[in-house]
Scaffold this active site. Structure first.
Site, PDB file in Angstrom:
ATOM      1  N   ARG A  84      27.962  29.093  39.071  1.00 42.40           N
ATOM      2  CA  ARG A  84      29.331  28.206  38.407  1.00 42.40           C
ATOM      3  C   ARG A  84      28.925  28.228  37.315  1.00 42.40           C
ATOM      4  O   ARG A  84      30.252  28.691  36.727  1.00 42.40           O
ATOM      5  CB  ARG A  84      29.200  26.674  39.035  1.00 42.40           C
ATOM      6  N   HIS A  89      40.580  47.462  26.851  1.00 44.36           N
ATOM      7  CA  HIS A  89      39.639  47.799  27.622  1.00 44.36           C
ATOM      8  C   HIS A  89      38.283  46.440  27.799  1.00 44.36           C
ATOM      9  O   HIS A  89      37.885  46.943  26.077  1.00 44.36           O
ATOM     10  CB  HIS A  89      39.265  48.989  28.246  1.00 44.36           C
ATOM     11  N   ASP A 133      41.876  28.713  40.562  1.00 44.41           N
ATOM     12  CA  ASP A 133      42.712  27.416  41.243  1.00 44.41           C
ATOM     13  C   ASP A 133      43.236  26.677  40.846  1.00 44.41           C
ATOM     14  O   ASP A 133      42.916  26.369  38.774  1.00 44.41           O
ATOM     15  CB  ASP A 133      41.607  27.378  42.594  1.00 44.41           C
ATOM     16  N   ASN A 180      38.440  30.923  42.319  1.00 45.00           N
ATOM     17  CA  ASN A 180      38.887  31.543  41.253  1.00 45.00           C
ATOM     18  C   ASN A 180      37.998  33.656  40.765  1.00 45.00           C
ATOM     19  O   ASN A 180      37.359  33.460  41.516  1.00 45.00           O
ATOM     20  CB  ASN A 180      37.668  30.533  40.294  1.00 45.00           C
ATOM     21  N   TYR A 223      36.260  27.417  45.718  1.00 44.46           N
ATOM     22  CA  TYR A 223      35.715  28.916  44.653  1.00 44.46           C
ATOM     23  C   TYR A 223      36.815  29.760  44.523  1.00 44.46           C
ATOM     24  O   TYR A 223      36.676  30.790  44.803  1.00 44.46           O
ATOM     25  CB  TYR A 223      34.103  29.248  45.767  1.00 44.46           C
TER      26      TYR A 223
END
Length: 140
Positions: A107, A22, A30, A131, A129
């Site tokens: 980013r 956890h 991508d 990801n 974008y």
């Protein structure tokens, strides 16, 4: 053979999901993400979309309920996001329970989180974008 586990989940990915504790984070990236230069364990899932993999893993993966469990990269200034990418991911993640909010970070902050991630899964996703970071929670 294991029953009820999607064939999209490779043995390596299944092992990583089981090893995560956890608070650990995993990125589904991508095809253009610089995973190998960032440092953590990299798993290849060429040819698969991020949304298909999210749909496959979410029955096995508890999202964190104490901290924002979903993070995506914000658009660079002057660039735009395709809202359908986040919508596809939210749809895939809401199969088991309502999808928590997705937090957007810049980013370079995303790259810093990626360096500390348990693993990065490179997919065949071509969306800009595309990801997403998932933070693992405690199983109920």
């Amino acid at each position: 053979m294991l029953k009820t586990i999607s064939p999209l989940i490779s043995p390596t990915l299944l092992k990583v999901l089981a090893e995560m504790g956890h608070g650990d984070e995993i990125i589904f990236s991508d095809a253009h993400f610089p995973a190998h230069s960032l440092g953590p364990q990299v798993i290849r899932a060429d040819g698969l979309s991020v949304s298909d993999l999210l749909r496959a893993i979410i029955p096995l993966f508890e999202l964190d309920s104490y901290a924002p469990p979903l993070v995506m990269m914000a658009a660079v200034e002057g660039d735009t996001l395709d809202p359908s990418v986040e919508a596809r991911y939210r749809d895939a993640l809401s199969l088991e329970a309502p999808c928590p909010d997705i937090v957007r970070i810049d980013r370079y902050a995303f790259y810093e989180r990626a360096q500390k991630a348990f693993a990065i899964v490179i997919t065949g996703e071509c969306a800009k974008y595309g990801n997403i970071l998932l933070k693992k929670g405690v199983t109920p």
